[in-house]
Motif scaffolding. Sequence first.
Motif, PDB file in Angstrom:
ATOM      1  N   ARG A  92      44.784  39.918  34.686  1.00 55.36           N
ATOM      2  CA  ARG A  92      45.785  40.579  35.524  1.00 55.36           C
ATOM      3  C   ARG A  92      46.285  39.614  36.602  1.00 55.36           C
ATOM      4  NH1 ARG A  92      42.999  45.420  35.341  1.00 55.36           N
ATOM      5  NH2 ARG A  92      44.229  46.617  33.864  1.00 55.36           N
ATOM      6  N   SER A  97      52.454  40.584  38.339  1.00 55.40           N
ATOM      7  CA  SER A  97      52.824  42.002  38.303  1.00 55.40           C
ATOM      8  C   SER A  97      53.901  42.347  37.274  1.00 55.40           C
ATOM      9  CB  SER A  97      53.275  42.453  39.690  1.00 55.40           C
ATOM     10  OG  SER A  97      54.343  41.608  40.106  1.00 55.40           O
ATOM     11  N   GLN A 100      52.544  44.445  32.277  1.00 53.35           N
ATOM     12  CA  GLN A 100      51.608  45.558  32.425  1.00 53.35           C
ATOM     13  C   GLN A 100      50.504  45.467  31.376  1.00 53.35           C
ATOM     14  OE1 GLN A 100      53.470  49.371  31.751  1.00 53.35           O
ATOM     15  NE2 GLN A 100      51.533  50.477  32.015  1.00 53.35           N
TER      16      GLN A 100
END
Length: 302
Positions: A92, A97, A100
């Motif tokens: 992640r 960002s 997903q």
Amino acid sequence: MILKAFQTLVLAACMSALGANAEPLKVASLHPLMADLARQVGGEQVIVIEIMKPGGDIHHFEPAAKDLAAMRGVRLVLASGKDLESYLPKLRDSLGSGIQIVEVGEKIPSIPATCHHDHEGESAEHHDHGVDPHWWHSVENMKRAARILEEVFTEAAPENSATYQAGSKAVSKRLGDLKNWAKKEISIIPRDQRQLVTAHAAFGYFCKEYGFQPLSVLGIGRADDVSTKHIAQTIQTIRESRVKAVFPEDQANPKVMEEIVRSTGIQMGAPLIADGTAKEAHTFESMFTQNVRTIVTALGSK
Ligand SMILES: [Zn+2]
């Protein structure tokens, strides 16, 4: 020439208006079974990049730099979830960002990791097994997963929603037929013979759905450091409960199973596909049908 170009333009505009020219959604997959399901739900409106390929080891895989590079252009990364991919927090951070990560198994009901051995004298760390991450061995769970993919795909590319809805519906129908077939096949195994002794603890969800008692030799993560005490206990359980056969795995070291067969004299079944990564069977349908046939061949009444 100009007329032809004009015709092409008009045609393209029409197709675009109908949604037929919508861009396919680009996703990456961290498990071959997720890649298969994504293709089935997404049809022509999804492009799947397989990061974790058939033949890999889901319990020890970590994305390398080349995998990160391959994930750069995608909208979604499909993980199996339930803590199987322990590297997800790190991934992640690396991806940022804009991409997903979808843990497909996150909302699917969990069962605890199966654990049959005596805990006396073992460290607390050793027997904190958490949940069983192998949720994909259940037809009902795969149906849930298809609906989850339909939702996340639709959210990411609403213009393709009709395709995803139709895909998910078709998957659900096929899986329903598959479950009926499996139940019929398994019905020839007497209830008191429904004991599934496998190499690692991957079949809890399958056992729950089809009324088997699971017993595993190597634990959840296919660790090779199985204790001699645990092997002795497994042998004793096999003798006491009159188990008919044991099943090795496509990826696990067969040595412990061979030892158990030598000590008990019971039958060694054909290998089961435990993690959905077998090169010859890495779609749910191929894995599941092969496993059901293998189990019925060894445990079915003769
Ligand atoms: Zn496994």
